[in-house]
Design a protein around this motif. Sequence first.
Motif, PDB file in Angstrom:
ATOM      1  N   GLU A 186       0.833  -1.195   0.000  1.00 43.40           N
ATOM      2  CA  GLU A 186       0.000   0.000   0.000  1.00 43.40           C
ATOM      3  C   GLU A 186       0.870   1.247   0.000  1.00 43.40           C
ATOM      4  OE1 GLU A 186      -3.441   0.215   2.672  1.00 43.40           O
ATOM      5  OE2 GLU A 186      -2.876  -1.805   3.356  1.00 43.40           O
ATOM      6  N   HIS A 187       0.412   2.265  -0.691  1.00 45.64           N
ATOM      7  CA  HIS A 187       1.153   3.525  -0.752  1.00 45.64           C
ATOM      8  C   HIS A 187       1.384   4.091   0.653  1.00 45.64           C
ATOM      9  CE1 HIS A 187       2.404   7.534  -2.008  1.00 45.64           C
ATOM     10  NE2 HIS A 187       1.541   8.021  -1.135  1.00 45.64           N
ATOM     11  N   GLY A 188       2.655   4.398   0.946  1.00 42.33           N
ATOM     12  CA  GLY A 188       3.005   5.026   2.208  1.00 42.33           C
ATOM     13  C   GLY A 188       2.960   4.131   3.420  1.00 42.33           C
ATOM     14  N   LYS A 189       2.766   2.824   3.207  1.00 41.08           N
ATOM     15  CA  LYS A 189       2.556   1.932   4.346  1.00 41.08           C
ATOM     16  C   LYS A 189       3.682   0.917   4.547  1.00 41.08           C
ATOM     17  CE  LYS A 189      -1.472   3.674   5.362  1.00 41.08           C
ATOM     18  NZ  LYS A 189      -1.651   4.500   6.581  1.00 41.08           N
ATOM     19  N   ARG A 325       4.001   6.697   9.940  1.00 42.28           N
ATOM     20  CA  ARG A 325       2.805   7.117  10.676  1.00 42.28           C
ATOM     21  C   ARG A 325       2.411   8.574  10.419  1.00 42.28           C
ATOM     22  NH1 ARG A 325       1.264   3.362  14.436  1.00 42.28           N
ATOM     23  NH2 ARG A 325       2.829   1.778  15.001  1.00 42.28           N
ATOM     24  N   SER A 326       3.286   9.365   9.795  1.00 42.81           N
ATOM     25  CA  SER A 326       3.005  10.788   9.611  1.00 42.81           C
ATOM     26  C   SER A 326       2.989  11.156   8.133  1.00 42.81           C
ATOM     27  CB  SER A 326       4.049  11.642  10.343  1.00 42.81           C
ATOM     28  OG  SER A 326       3.871  13.006  10.041  1.00 42.81           O
ATOM     29  N   SER A 327       1.819  11.300   7.558  1.00 42.74           N
ATOM     30  CA  SER A 327       1.724  11.697   6.157  1.00 42.74           C
ATOM     31  C   SER A 327       2.260  13.115   5.949  1.00 42.74           C
ATOM     32  CB  SER A 327       0.275  11.606   5.679  1.00 42.74           C
ATOM     33  OG  SER A 327      -0.579  12.441   6.456  1.00 42.74           O
ATOM     34  N   GLU A 328       2.124  13.984   6.959  1.00 36.95           N
ATOM     35  CA  GLU A 328       2.625  15.351   6.837  1.00 36.95           C
ATOM     36  C   GLU A 328       4.151  15.376   6.749  1.00 36.95           C
ATOM     37  OE1 GLU A 328       0.549  14.291   9.167  1.00 36.95           O
ATOM     38  OE2 GLU A 328      -1.343  15.348   8.727  1.00 36.95           O
ATOM     39  N   LEU A 329       4.830  14.606   7.611  1.00 37.19           N
ATOM     40  CA  LEU A 329       6.292  14.569   7.576  1.00 37.19           C
ATOM     41  C   LEU A 329       6.781  13.919   6.282  1.00 37.19           C
ATOM     42  CD1 LEU A 329       8.929  15.177   9.001  1.00 37.19           C
ATOM     43  CD2 LEU A 329       8.743  12.983  10.202  1.00 37.19           C
ATOM     44  N   ARG A 330       6.083  12.870   5.823  1.00 41.90           N
ATOM     45  CA  ARG A 330       6.455  12.244   4.553  1.00 41.90           C
ATOM     46  C   ARG A 330       6.373  13.253   3.412  1.00 41.90           C
ATOM     47  NH1 ARG A 330       2.910   8.099   5.971  1.00 41.90           N
ATOM     48  NH2 ARG A 330       1.580   8.548   4.158  1.00 41.90           N
ATOM     49  N   ALA A 331       5.296  14.020   3.371  1.00 41.62           N
ATOM     50  CA  ALA A 331       5.112  14.999   2.297  1.00 41.62           C
ATOM     51  C   ALA A 331       6.191  16.076   2.351  1.00 41.62           C
ATOM     52  CB  ALA A 331       3.726  15.624   2.389  1.00 41.62           C
TER      53      ALA A 331
END
Length: 404
Positions: A186-189, A325-331
């Motif tokens: 899964e994307h980002g997982k 766990r952090s989509s904001e930090l990934r972005a």
Amino acid sequence: MPSVAIIGSRGYPSYYGGFETLVRRLAPHLADAGWDVTVYGRPGLKTDDPDLDPRVRSRVTAGIESKKFSTLSYGLTSTVDAFVRKPDVALVLNCAVGYWLPILKARGIPSVVNVDGIEWERGKWGRSARAVFRTGAKLTARYADELVFDARAIGAYWRENFGRDGVFIPYGGDPSGELPVEPGLEHGKYVLIVARFVAENTINEFVDAAQQLAADHDVVFVGSSGYGGEIEERVGRLAASNPRVHWFGHVKDDRRLHSLWQHAGAYFHGHSVGGTNPALVQAMALGAPIVARDTVYNREVLGGSGLLVPPEPDRIAEAADRLVRSSELRALLGGNALARAADAYTWQGVCERYESALWALATRTAGSSGRPVPQVPASAAADPVAAEPVSAGPVPADDSVEVR
């Protein structure tokens, strides 16, 4: 037209490592610019590759296929063949080929040498092999006409230890549009590692971290040692015992590999020896959120666009888990990495710098020796690009995000 022989890679086209990636990009670029290009390689190259450029001449020579003697033996036979054919200039990849540079010099063939990393500090080599590499470096310092450093920190090392300057030319990355997610992921997982399975790439520590991470996330291994061994056995056992751990081996399909980087929740880069690593630059060009082992080389390349950690399993697991766990930090980190790659690590810029270095040396040497000066390639006449000299100062500090 000017002629160049490329010596020291596994050939064209090949998908083995950083030098091979460079050759796949540089050889067609030089052909486009009007160069006569010959790439020396080893048996087993694919002749039906759809990306093969028919203008690039591939010559296969004999050698010994072994971990210790491949580079030296194939380097010798390639150099002897180039001696006979006498190109205007030779691009030599790996300072281990430095043993054979006197052969080129005796024939009046100037050489540009990419010295690679500091091989004699790699844990995979024994004492005798390290001595061989270091002697090759000393001979390179003595006989090479021009040196290329793929990181400024490598240039600083060579100035201090061998008294030689050179030009800084890193590796490039390929940006990409949206790619499909690998089936079953899964994307980002998931947490990803792409590396050769050797100790200095922090593989053992990452295996320990993966045991923690796999409790909550998928973990993907891409790579192998090429020769079996204890690390491969550890990864194999972990993948066989835990359905959340996936080992894909060596992935030759660039599209698939790029997809894995593009959709990773965290990419761990554990390389500790060497300069600018092609895998790290490619991950940045795809906007991967990166956790990297804290080294002078990784700091230089990332320039603030990744998390830096010590080579400790708990710290690696903590940083990777934080990213997934952090989509904001990934972005944030993925966007910063993408921007830095576009600014400093493009293949167009890399290839132009190599062409400039080759052209400058070929013409300078021809003029001083009385040989005919090669015809100016179209690109050099239209838009000359100077290779960037390595700064004489220390590697500047950066503001990379650190996990403490």
